[in-house]
Structures are given as C-alpha cells and as structure tokens.
Design an enzyme around this catalytic site. Structure first.
Site, short mmCIF file in Angstrom:
data_model
loop_
_atom_site.label_atom_id
_atom_site.label_comp_id
_atom_site.label_asym_id
_atom_site.label_seq_id
_atom_site.Cartn_x
_atom_site.Cartn_y
_atom_site.Cartn_z
N GLN B 129 0.47 -1.34 -0.15
CA GLN B 129 -0.02 0.31 0.16
C GLN B 129 1.23 0.91 -0.09
OE1 GLN B 129 -1.78 1.34 4.15
NE2 GLN B 129 -4.04 1.87 2.75
N GLY B 130 1.01 2.52 -0.87
CA GLY B 130 1.53 3.38 -1.21
C GLY B 130 0.99 4.38 -0.62
N SER B 132 0.88 5.98 2.29
CA SER B 132 1.58 7.14 3.52
C SER B 132 3.05 7.53 2.52
CB SER B 132 2.15 6.81 4.77
OG SER B 132 1.26 6.34 5.36
N SER B 164 4.51 -1.32 3.46
CA SER B 164 4.60 -2.44 4.58
C SER B 164 4.86 -3.18 3.12
CB SER B 164 3.36 -2.96 5.51
OG SER B 164 3.35 -2.31 6.01
N GLU B 247 -10.74 -2.00 5.44
CA GLU B 247 -9.79 -2.43 6.82
C GLU B 247 -10.89 -2.05 8.13
OE1 GLU B 247 -6.67 0.14 6.78
OE2 GLU B 247 -5.47 -0.96 6.71
C1 LIG Z 1 3.07 -0.55 11.53
C2 LIG Z 1 3.02 0.27 10.33
C3 LIG Z 1 2.24 -0.30 8.90
C4 LIG Z 1 2.13 0.62 8.01
N1 LIG Z 1 1.94 0.49 6.96
C5 LIG Z 1 2.20 0.85 5.99
C6 LIG Z 1 2.21 1.23 4.92
O1 LIG Z 1 1.66 -0.36 4.06
N2 LIG Z 1 1.36 1.88 4.03
C7 LIG Z 1 1.17 3.43 4.09
O2 LIG Z 1 0.79 3.69 2.59
N3 LIG Z 1 1.39 3.16 5.83
C8 LIG Z 1 1.56 2.74 6.27
N4 LIG Z 1 1.86 3.20 7.61
C9 LIG Z 1 1.68 4.65 8.01
C10 LIG Z 1 0.41 4.73 8.43
O3 LIG Z 1 -0.84 4.80 7.81
C11 LIG Z 1 0.79 6.18 9.39
O4 LIG Z 1 1.86 6.28 10.43
C12 LIG Z 1 -0.04 6.50 9.70
O5 LIG Z 1 -1.83 7.08 8.89
C13 LIG Z 1 0.13 7.84 11.17
O6 LIG Z 1 0.61 9.54 9.78
P1 LIG Z 1 2.60 9.58 10.24
O7 LIG Z 1 3.06 8.20 10.47
O8 LIG Z 1 2.61 11.11 9.96
O9 LIG Z 1 2.03 10.41 11.87
P2 LIG Z 1 1.33 11.86 11.99
O10 LIG Z 1 0.06 11.92 10.79
O11 LIG Z 1 2.65 13.05 11.56
O12 LIG Z 1 0.97 11.96 13.03
C14 LIG Z 1 2.28 11.75 14.46
C15 LIG Z 1 1.17 12.68 15.71
O13 LIG Z 1 0.51 13.96 15.44
C16 LIG Z 1 -1.42 13.31 15.89
N5 LIG Z 1 -2.15 13.58 14.63
C17 LIG Z 1 -1.53 13.80 13.78
N6 LIG Z 1 -2.87 14.38 13.05
C18 LIG Z 1 -4.09 14.95 14.12
C19 LIG Z 1 -4.76 15.75 14.68
N7 LIG Z 1 -5.26 16.36 12.86
N8 LIG Z 1 -5.31 15.63 15.49
C20 LIG Z 1 -4.88 15.58 16.50
N9 LIG Z 1 -3.94 14.79 16.40
C21 LIG Z 1 -2.92 14.54 15.05
C22 LIG Z 1 -0.79 11.61 15.30
O14 LIG Z 1 -1.72 10.59 16.34
C23 LIG Z 1 0.51 11.30 16.25
O15 LIG Z 1 -0.09 10.78 16.70
C24 LIG Z 1 1.72 1.78 8.47
C25 LIG Z 1 2.27 2.25 9.49
C26 LIG Z 1 3.08 1.94 11.07
C27 LIG Z 1 3.09 1.68 12.37
#
Ligand SMILES: Cc1cc2nc3c(=O)[nH]c(=O)nc-3n(C[C@H](O)[C@H](O)[C@H](O)COP(=O)(O)OP(=O)(O)OC[C@H]3O[C@@H](n4cnc5c(N)ncnc54)[C@H](O)[C@@H]3O)c2cc1C
Lengths: 332, 405
Positions: B129-130, B132, B164, B247
C-alpha cells in the site's frame, strides 16, 4: 450468532425510556431521598409495564423474555437514574408476586461474615428483606433488622443503612436459587452501569455542543472532543460486553457453575464499572464549574456508578475471577 | 440476541475445524527469520493454495469474483477457528486480500478484475500500500507524489513511506496527485503500480521490533500504463475511502484472538515467574491486572460480534460494511487494550523483561512473543488512522461535534 438489537428490543427500550421521562424525570427523582419522598405510584407504573417480571413465564405474569432483554431495559433504567431497589425487584419477584407488581418493595443483601456490618440499601422503603448466604435465601422483616441509616449517603438517592447483625429469618429459597440470583443480579447491575456510561456521555456532549468559550463551542476543542470520544468508545464496549454476558447466562452451560458464563458476567462488570465511573468523571470535567455544583446532574451519575459498581461483586473481585478462568484446568 | 451458532453456522464451523486440523498438521513452522521475505512469501503462498483448493480463498469475496461469498458471521467463524488451530494469518497477502482485491471488486474495470483477482486468490501476487508519504500521514490528502499523463502512460515521481511488504510486493496500490491545481481531495488518483517498473527504489526501514517490516519507496519517473487507473482520474480519494472501509470490518479479528491468547499465556507465565519466595501469580494485584486486561479483550470480542452482526445485512453473498461508530470504537479500544496488555506484561515479567528472543535454557519463558506483543501495540495505535484520528472521527462523525477545520 447475532449480537445486535432488533426492532422489538429497540421499541422495548423506547417505551421504558418514555415511561421514565414521564414518571421518573431526574429533576423530580433527585429529591426522592427517603420513604416520604419516594413516589410509590411511579414505581407501580414502572412495575405495571412488566419491568420486574420480564423473564418470568406467562403463567406467572411475565413476558417470557430473555435475560438480555431485561438487561436492555435495565440499561435504560440506569441511564435515567431511576431510584429504588430495581435489581432486587427483578429477583424477589421470583418468590413474591407483589414485588413483581410493585405493591411491595424488597431489598436483597448478602449475609456478611460474622462480625462484619451489613450494608442494606433502601431499608427504609422496603417491605421485605431477602438475605443471601451459602445455604440459600432468607426472608427477614425490615422491622426486625437492627440498623441505623447513613446520614449522608454517597448517592443521595440511594439511602443506605448499616446493620450490625442480620436475623436468620425464614428460608424461602435454596442455595441454587441464591446462586442464580447472584448471577442475574450481577448482570442487571452491570446493565445499570452500562446505561449510565452511555447516557452521561450524551449529557456531556449536549453541554459541550452549546457552551461557548473563546468565541466557539467547547465541543470544538480537541481536548474536549477526545475525552468524549473515549467515553463513547468505553460505553460501546461496555454495552456489548453486558449484552454478551446476559446472552451467555441464558444459553446452554450458562448457569452459575459454568466457567464461560462466570467469566462473561465478571468481565462485563469490570468494563461496565470502569466505563460508568470514567465517563461520569469525564462529564463532570466537561461541565467545568457547573459540573462541580450540586444542581448540575453529572455528579449524580458518578455517585450512582460508585454505588452500583460494588453490588453483587466488585470490579476487583470480578477481575480476579476472570484471571482465574484463564488458568482453569491447570494445577493450582 | 444469541451467541450460539445457528444450525448452518454450526455445520460450517465443523467443516472448517475438520479441514483446518488436517491442513495445519503438516504445514510446518513459519520461517523463523521475519526478514527472510522469500521464505515468508513461500510459506504464506503454500497456505493460500491450500485455502484455495479447499474453497476458502477470498472467503468474504462475492462468488462472482471467485470468492466464497461467506456471510460476515461465517467469516468470523473461519477466523476464530483458524486462530484456535494455529493456522497462518494473511501474512504477506494482507494488502492484496484485504485492500486491493475488495477495492478492485468495488471499483476496478472488468479487465483489472480478470487479471488481478485470480492471482490474488491463488497467492501468486503480493501487494503493498503506497498511501503515506513523508509529508502526508494522518493528513493523507496532503500527498504530493505526482503522476503526469504522457500518452497512454502516467509518469510518477515522488516518495512513499512506511510501505509494508514493499520488498516482496509485485504490485502497489498507489495514491498519486494527478491535478495539483484542484482542491486537495479532488486531485488524487488510485493507480496500480507494478513493482518491477524501472525507477522504483525501495529502502528498508528498521522498526522498533528490530525488523524490516516496512520501507521507504522513492519513485523517479516511473511509467505506469494509464489503464492501471482504478476509478476515474482525480476520483482517487473516494476510491481510497472504499479501500479503508474494508479495513474496519474483520481486519483485526485475528489480531484480537491472538491477543486473547497472549493474555492466557501471560497468566501461565505469571504462575512461573518467581517473586520473592512465591510467584507473580501469588500477588493479587497482578492477578487483577491480568483479569482486567482479559476482560477488556473479551469485551472487544463481544463488540466484534456486534459489529459483525451489524454488517450481516441480508446474509447472502457477503454483507455490508461495519458502521463507522463500531469500527472506530473498536480500533481505538483495541489499541488501548493492547497497550494495557503490554503494561501488565512488563509488570509480570519485571526483571525478566530483557529480550525480544526467547532465552531457552536460561529463562524458560516465552519472552519473545510477549515483549514483541508489547511493541506491536504501537503499530495498532499508529497505523490505519492513529488513535487520535479515531477520536476525531468518533467526535465529529458520531457525536456530531464541530470539525477541526
Ligand atoms: C506498522 C505500520 C505499518 C504501516 N504500513 C503502511 C503501509 O503499508 N502503507 C502506508 O501507506 N502507510 C503505512 N503506515 C503508515 C500509517 O498509516 C501512518 O503512520 C499513520 O497514518 C500516521 O501518519 P504519520 O506517521 O505521518 O504520523 P503523523 O500524521 O505525523 O502523526 C504524528 C502524531 O500527531 C498526531 N496527529 C496528527 N494529526 C492529528 C490531528 N488532526 N489531531 C490530533 N492528532 C493528530 C498523530 O495522532 C500522531 O500521534 C504504517 C504505519 C505503521 C506504524
């Protein structure tokens, strides 16, 4: 498997909710603190709906519903903070028809270990005291109980008495019935708690949606939204657990001796008690200074939750019981 | 309401149980090295072909697309029995089975379906899944990876992160920006990107569990045929929401059942971990903690059944989606319960909480499984919409409170 409410069950809840709105509005019931203020006519009306005899057979005046239906109704009674010995009524009506019809009020109490005081809820209101112990169920006349009232009860609408000793009384039920009462009483009490958990978040959401600070409604602040969202999730989980427990005790192997039923019932108490208490605290916090006043309603939910969470079992006892079921079958 | 199986569900359960007992018995253990993607793929593939031979592949997919068309309840039964039998989970096929397949069924062209669905069912293709990006996580609509139309191709440049299964994937469900001038949500498209296309550079990221479960993906003028567009150009946000809706349903069921088994395992460990002259189990505080977290997980199992009942629809050929209230309440509460389980695990193990591997011979406890589980809790509270995002969803869409912006 089907663990969702059907239309009949939603209608049942709606009719009880409507009755409560008419006969048990919180602005009135919050003053029903003793025998004189308690409205027995309203209680009769509630009884006439069949509230306390839902699970009894038609011959016995019941509606032949399942425990889960009774649980759904008790969730509404909990949500509406209906005062009075609700759970005791559902149990005692097994033995005393007039309790089912609301003519008599009963309280149910576990006989404490020797030397420990008994806590009797609603003693001043009731016509019958039913004492549970290892040997069964015993009927005691309220006048024969040497007890003194607690002058500032934690929950203002649940008057409580302390008795140093309970008379032996007359045996009216065997040990098996006592065990079933404990189980059903436990589930119905957890249903009251789940109802509180759901309702108190609705109360807080309504307040947050209209109270303005900094030029906007406080429900728009994320710190407030997240408190309320957590509360909603806790209530959803608690409701599902309570319904599942109620279903479990009616299914084969669901009696008081069954491990699965014991675990479901105890687990439901753990989550329902926490949801009710935590959500009530959330509601007080969200109401700000208003929440700290006697006039506002949130503290009433918290106090009722605090009182109910320890009835028939306590969250700690329940958690311990769940833990023991995890290792059932292993050598002690 | 009832919890026991209907007659037909009970027949289905028996059938599944009997089949699993045989199918699992000679499967052999999963590869020990989780970074050995080839071995993992081979193992998961072996299981997938057994599922297919037995008619369990695509269990909840409609029959018209090669699935079994099982009801949500049957799907739940299948997952429950699979967990009890110790059968493998979806593994490397998580995205292909749970996202890509259902999305193509709902939004793909006949050609896309005819090409991809059989491969997915047979375990021949792995998807990643691309979605993020470094600058677009919770705020996914802020994604910047560009796709520019050039004849009958899109030319894609940008970067993705946290992907992933990127190392082992044949295809990627890719969200790209096709109209930078349009409002954020209206300039996005959903593309199928073959992972062997030139210009894709996948670099490992090491997770807190010490593994290379996800990766960074750099895309440098990657050419993808325009016919790989799923849904209309610039309608990709809506398609992505369709992808997410799959999901929320049963995606975490197996996870939850495994966590329940961890809680049971923890009780067994507590009886063996020494505490003074006794064991951890002799401490009533520990017993209550274990019992409390087990009650939380049991309650989530009840909520799962409620959500499945809600999704049951008319009971033919699959069901409807789980409503957002139940889905988000589950995801949020499940993440909390897992973190709680992790805390209790640390308290039970205390001085023995030292290793992500078992220390057979020295400390005879399944440390690895339990401490990995404690770290895994973060994957649940971060991936697929963080816990904060779930709270926003509940507050705004269910409780009707004002939107953030
Ligand atoms: C194990 C794992 C597997 C994954 N696999 C995939 C994958 O295969 N494909 C893919 O595309 N993505 C994948 N992801 C990505 C995942 O979807 C993102 O990590 C997630 O959506 C959070 O985005 P971010 O990491 O940019 O954090 P951010 O969005 O930067 O968030 C950082 C912090 O800020 C908080 N925050 C952000 N916005 C708000 C808001 N509006 N209100 C309150 N708090 C907020 C968040 O809750 C978090 O605590 C994976 C993540 C993990 C951990």
């Amino acid at each position: 498997m089907r663990l969702e409410l059907d239309d009949d069950q939603r209608a049942l809840q709606a009719s009880v909710r409507a009755l409560c709105a008419e006969h048990f509005p919180l602005e009135r019931t919050r003053t029903w603190t003793d025998r004189d203020s308690f409205d027995r006519r309203a209680w009769r009306t509630l009884a006439e709906l069949g509230t306390f005899v839902m699970t009894r057979s038609a011959d016995e005046g019941g509606a032949e519903l399942a425990t889960v239906d009774a649980g759904l109704v008790y969730q509404v009674l909990g949500a509406e903070l209906v005062p009075g010995p609700l759970v005791a009524a559902a149990l005692a009506s097994d033995l005393i028809d007039e309790v089912g019809t609301g003519q008599l009020l009963a309280t149910v109490v576990e006989r404490p270990a020797d030397g420990q005081p008994a806590v009797l809820r609603h003693l001043g209101l009731v016509d019958v005291v039913l004492v549970l112990d290892a040997a069964g169920i015993w009927r005691v006349e309220p006048a024969d109980v040497d007890a003194r009232p607690v002058t500032s009860p934690l929950d203002p609408t649940t008057p409580v008495w302390l008795a140093t000793r309970l008379p032996q009384g007359e045996r009216v039920g065997d040990a098996a019935l006592a065990a079933r009462w404990r189980q059903r009483g436990d589930v119905l009490t957890s249903a009251l708690l789940a109802g509180i958990a759901v309702k108190v978040i609705e109360v807080a959401v309504a307040y947050a949606a209209q109270r303005e600070q900094f030029g906007r409604v406080i429900g728009g602040f994320q710190a407030v939204k997240h408190l309320l969202a957590d509360g909603f999730a806790r209530a959803e989980v608690a409701r599902a657990a309570v319904d599942a427990a109620a279903v479990t005790i009616d299914e084969p192997g669901g009696g008081p001796d069954g491990t699965a039923a014991a675990r479901a019932v105890a687990g439901a108490r753990v989550v329902a008690a926490r949801a009710a208490v935590a959500n009530s605290k959330t509601a007080i916090q969200v109401h700000g200074g208003m929440g700290f006043t006697w006039e506002a309603t949130p503290h009433l939910y918290l106090k009722r939750a605090w009182l109910e969470e320890n009835v028939f079992t306590t969250p700690d006892e329940a958690a311990e019981l769940v833990a023991r079921t995890l290792t059932a079958g292993e050598a002690a | 309401m009832r919890l026991r199986d209907s007659e037909s569900d009970s027949r289905f359960r028996k059938e599944v149980r009997a089949w699993l007992a045989g199918a699992v018995s000679d499967l052999g253990p999963a590869p020990a090295d989780v970074d050995d993607w080839a071995a993992r793929r081979a193992y998961d593939r072996r299981w997938q072909s057994r599922l297919q031979d037995a008619g369990f592949a695509g269990i909840d997919w409609p029959r018209a697309y090669g699935g079994r068309g099982a009801t949500p309840t049957e799907h739940l039964i299948f997952l429950e029995e699979s967990a009890a039998a110790g059968a493998p989970d979806l593994g490397v096929f998580f995205v292909s089975q749970l996202h890509a397949g259902p999305t193509l069924i709902a939004e793909g062209t006949e050609r896309q379906r005819a090409f991809h669905l059989p491969k997915i069912l047979a375990g021949e293709s792995v998807w990643c899944q691309g979605f993020s990006e470094p600058g677009a996580g919770s705020d996914l609509a802020g994604l910047r990876t560009r796709a520019v139309r050039d004849g009958d191709e899109y030319v894609i440049t940008g970067s993705k992160i946290w992907t992933s299964f990127a190392f082992v994937a044949d295809y990627c469900e890719l969200l790209v920006r096709t109209d930078p001038a349009a409002p954020r949500h209206r300039g996005i498209s959903w593309l199928i990107m073959p992972m062997d296309a030139p210009g894709i550079d996948v670099r490992p990221l090491r997770t807190i569990e010490g593994e290379s479960e996800f990766a960074e993906m750099y895309l440098d003028e990657v050419r993808v045929p325009a016919e790989n567009l799923v849904g209309a150009e610039n309608d990709g946000w809506r398609v992505a929401m369709v992808t997410f809706s799959f999901e929320r349903g049963t995606a975490f069921v197996r996870e939850l059942l495994d966590a329940m088994s961890l809680a049971r395992g923890l009780a067994a460990i507590a009886r063996r971990v020494p505490r003074g002259t006794a064991t951890a189990w002799d401490d009533p505080g520990i017993r209550r903690d274990i019992g409390t977290v087990a009650a939380e997980l049991d309650a989530l199992w009840a909520l799962t059944k409620r959500n499945v009942s809600r999704a049951e629809g008319d009971g033919t050929d699959g069901g409807g989606p789980v409503p957002v209230a139940g889905g988000s309440a589950f995801k949020l509460s499940y993440a909390e319960a897992l973190h709680h389980l992790g805390e209790v695990t640390m308290r039970v193990l205390d001085r023995y909480a030292i290793s992500l591997d078992d220390l057979a011979g020295a400390v005879d406890l399944p440390l690895g499984r339990h401490l990995q589980g404690q770290l895994h809790a973060f994957a649940i509270s971060i991936a697929a919409g963080t816990s904060q995002i779930q709270r926003n969803i509940l507050a705004e869409r269910v409780l009707g409170l004002p939107k953030e912006r």
